[in-house]
Design a protein around this motif. Sequence first.
Motif, mmCIF file in Angstrom:
data_model
loop_
_atom_site.group_PDB
_atom_site.id
_atom_site.type_symbol
_atom_site.label_atom_id
_atom_site.label_comp_id
_atom_site.label_asym_id
_atom_site.label_seq_id
_atom_site.Cartn_x
_atom_site.Cartn_y
_atom_site.Cartn_z
ATOM 1 N N GLU A 3 0.829 -1.203 0.000
ATOM 2 C CA GLU A 3 0.000 0.000 0.000
ATOM 3 C C GLU A 3 0.867 1.257 0.000
ATOM 4 O O GLU A 3 0.507 2.279 -0.598
ATOM 5 C CB GLU A 3 -0.927 -0.004 1.223
ATOM 6 N N THR A 23 2.028 2.034 -3.490
ATOM 7 C CA THR A 23 0.925 2.623 -4.255
ATOM 8 C C THR A 23 0.790 4.106 -3.937
ATOM 9 O O THR A 23 0.591 4.936 -4.827
ATOM 10 C CB THR A 23 -0.398 1.895 -3.941
ATOM 11 N N TRP A 24 0.923 4.437 -2.661
ATOM 12 C CA TRP A 24 0.858 5.849 -2.234
ATOM 13 C C TRP A 24 1.965 6.656 -2.897
ATOM 14 O O TRP A 24 1.734 7.767 -3.395
ATOM 15 C CB TRP A 24 0.967 5.904 -0.710
ATOM 16 N N THR A 68 1.115 7.063 -6.732
ATOM 17 C CA THR A 68 -0.077 7.827 -7.105
ATOM 18 C C THR A 68 -0.214 9.144 -6.352
ATOM 19 O O THR A 68 -0.942 10.044 -6.795
ATOM 20 C CB THR A 68 -1.340 6.995 -6.845
ATOM 21 N N GLY A 69 0.464 9.253 -5.200
ATOM 22 C CA GLY A 69 0.322 10.452 -4.377
ATOM 23 C C GLY A 69 -0.911 10.431 -3.503
ATOM 24 O O GLY A 69 -1.187 11.407 -2.790
ATOM 25 N N GLU A 70 -1.669 9.328 -3.524
ATOM 26 C CA GLU A 70 -2.894 9.218 -2.742
ATOM 27 C C GLU A 70 -2.821 7.981 -1.838
ATOM 28 O O GLU A 70 -2.420 6.900 -2.271
ATOM 29 C CB GLU A 70 -4.117 9.088 -3.657
ATOM 30 N N LYS A 71 -3.238 8.153 -0.571
ATOM 31 C CA LYS A 71 -3.309 7.018 0.347
ATOM 32 C C LYS A 71 -4.567 6.205 0.038
ATOM 33 O O LYS A 71 -5.659 6.775 -0.087
ATOM 34 C CB LYS A 71 -3.363 7.487 1.806
ATOM 35 N N THR A 72 -4.411 4.908 -0.062
ATOM 36 C CA THR A 72 -5.565 4.041 -0.228
ATOM 37 C C THR A 72 -6.315 3.942 1.098
ATOM 38 O O THR A 72 -5.777 4.262 2.170
ATOM 39 C CB THR A 72 -5.139 2.629 -0.665
ATOM 40 N N GLU A 79 4.945 13.364 6.795
ATOM 41 C CA GLU A 79 3.552 12.920 6.659
ATOM 42 C C GLU A 79 3.267 11.733 7.578
ATOM 43 O O GLU A 79 2.221 11.678 8.236
ATOM 44 C CB GLU A 79 3.283 12.540 5.202
ATOM 45 N N GLN A 91 -4.652 3.829 4.977
ATOM 46 C CA GLN A 91 -5.089 4.703 6.063
ATOM 47 C C GLN A 91 -5.576 3.884 7.253
ATOM 48 O O GLN A 91 -5.347 4.257 8.413
ATOM 49 C CB GLN A 91 -6.212 5.630 5.577
ATOM 50 N N THR A 144 0.717 11.800 10.706
ATOM 51 C CA THR A 144 -0.424 10.887 10.560
ATOM 52 C C THR A 144 -0.472 9.896 11.712
ATOM 53 O O THR A 144 -1.553 9.577 12.238
ATOM 54 C CB THR A 144 -0.345 10.130 9.220
#
Length: 628
Positions: A48, A51-52, A55-59, A121, A63, A125
């Motif tokens: 995961e 992937t982050w 893509t720059g986005e957390k799945t 980050e 999270q 987080t």
Amino acid sequence: MKLTIAVWINVLLVVTMDGYQVKPRDFQQMVSSMEQQYEDIQEEFQKEFRTWQQTGEKTVRLQQILDGWKFTGQDRREYLEDFPHERQTAMCVLCRSVVSQIMQMRSNGTGRADLFATVYELCTTLQIQESDVCFGVIDINIDIVLHIFDERPNLGADVVCGVILQSSSCVFDAPEFTDWSVNVDPNGKPVTESKHFPNARSENDIKIVQITDMHYDPKYEAGYNANCNKPTCCRNDQGIPEDPEDGAGYWGDLRYCDSSWASIEDAIDHIVEEHPDAAYIYQTGDIVDHGVWETSFGHNIRTMNRFHNKLLEAFPDKPVYNTIGNHEPHPLNVFAPSTVSRQDLSVSWLYEYLADVWGHWLPRSTRTSILQGGFYTALVRPGLRVVVLNNQDCYNMNWWIMWDPGYLATQLQWLHDVLLLAERNGEKVHLLAHIPYSSYGSIYFVCQREFRRIVERFHDTISAQFNGHTHKDEINVFYSRENPQHAINVAWNGGSLTSSHNNLNYVVYYVDPETYQVTDFESYIFNLTDANRFPDRRPEWYKVYSFADAFGMHNLSPAEVDTVVKRFGTPAGRSELRKYWEFTMKMGDLTLAAGCDDDCLLNVLCRAVLSELNDDVKCDELRETFFD
């Protein structure tokens, strides 16, 4: 974190249920199942995470994993070595998962800015610290860590996390990090009994005062927020709380705050007034505050200067033997080997500063080793030698262990050689070091092992050890590695001149002038709660106890201390153990109100006998009698 802790909690509940015992095979199956779940979680996180990064986005799943690992406010306040086993295991999974991905990003060519952003980050987080603390700590440490990763491309996340967390739940296999040793002279006096001596405290004893862990905070100011959820509070940039009860006291605060200058100055003035007959002062480190996210060369030097100038004013003609603490460098904890060529990563600035300041009290001959690594030896008087170590090189939070574990042997070999020469000259030795070699996981376990070998070899030469760091007025008994029934040495901890749930204190030792063993010690405190009611009046310092008197001891030889510790570990000695716990916590009102149950007391007892990580022989013996 909750995902992995839950697994352990379920197992612990099953294991401890009344009337039920887990068979060894069943237990091993359960452990194997948990280990597989840990591996699955780590593998899933890494997938995961990638992937982050792409893509720059957390799945949603990433999270969820991060939410399960979030730190609580209490997590921030505890030392790693004080975490229970299940939490250490969760920390290991988290550490390996994150570090492996950061190292992979670096090996793929990711630059400082992008790595900084990723780590920041994750820090925010996971709620490891507040955002400004995360930013500051990362900013002043990242260049050192990246240099080590670049220089050691084959370094694994298992080693990094195993060194930092070092627990049975985070083991690693790397001979380079574990197989080095000190060359120990084989001709020592064998251990055949617990070390003892006949003399009790007398008026002829040498009087030595120990002060430690001042943590002077230039930003401390009465009235400011004492409940700030940061590494240290009560600072003039943290705001005045709406509720006056949340405001810092004038003389210090029992919440998470460092020391005001008023309390530091008053403590030293009181020592001068109350103990003019003290022969020597032992200062065992940590002058700088816990503002770990905003240290700098200038800030640290200004803080140390004010304190050292006070010592010079108070003890111009009285020998003061100073020790480095882990808070003195910038950034804290980090002590680079002398072989590191990059000047911006070197700690030579600190050694040069301390060599100049300490030189007022020390012979010129000490300067070379101070400049080399912040350690030295000096003859205090005929027959007594002091050896001052900078054992922060072995602190498990010193990143440079990952760069070159072999350099840790240098100072320990120097210690051995100094002790060998002292033995040949018929001298006794007092060892000073900021961090106790026995303080659970704080000292890298290989250093603990090698130090313990040295103590065993020179048990007849080393008369006493003096430490700080834990902020507790506690003891630690060293037992023979070959014959663990024999107590051979005792390390004394001076507590602290800063508060955090506990009052400020300093310690006065009485030392036999023939053996240089400690015959007794007294701890002096003032009650912060009472002192803050009268900010315009000096605190009322008082002797809270004499160790020998409190526990009916003839003297404080290792044999006598061993006898008392064993008594603490029986049901009949439970009240004495509770009294000892109250003393270790320096009678702090908040701590006493929170109490200490049997598990807590057993933990206090084990701290007194643990000298090497995972060598639980003495603790296991006490556990058996404790629950008898």
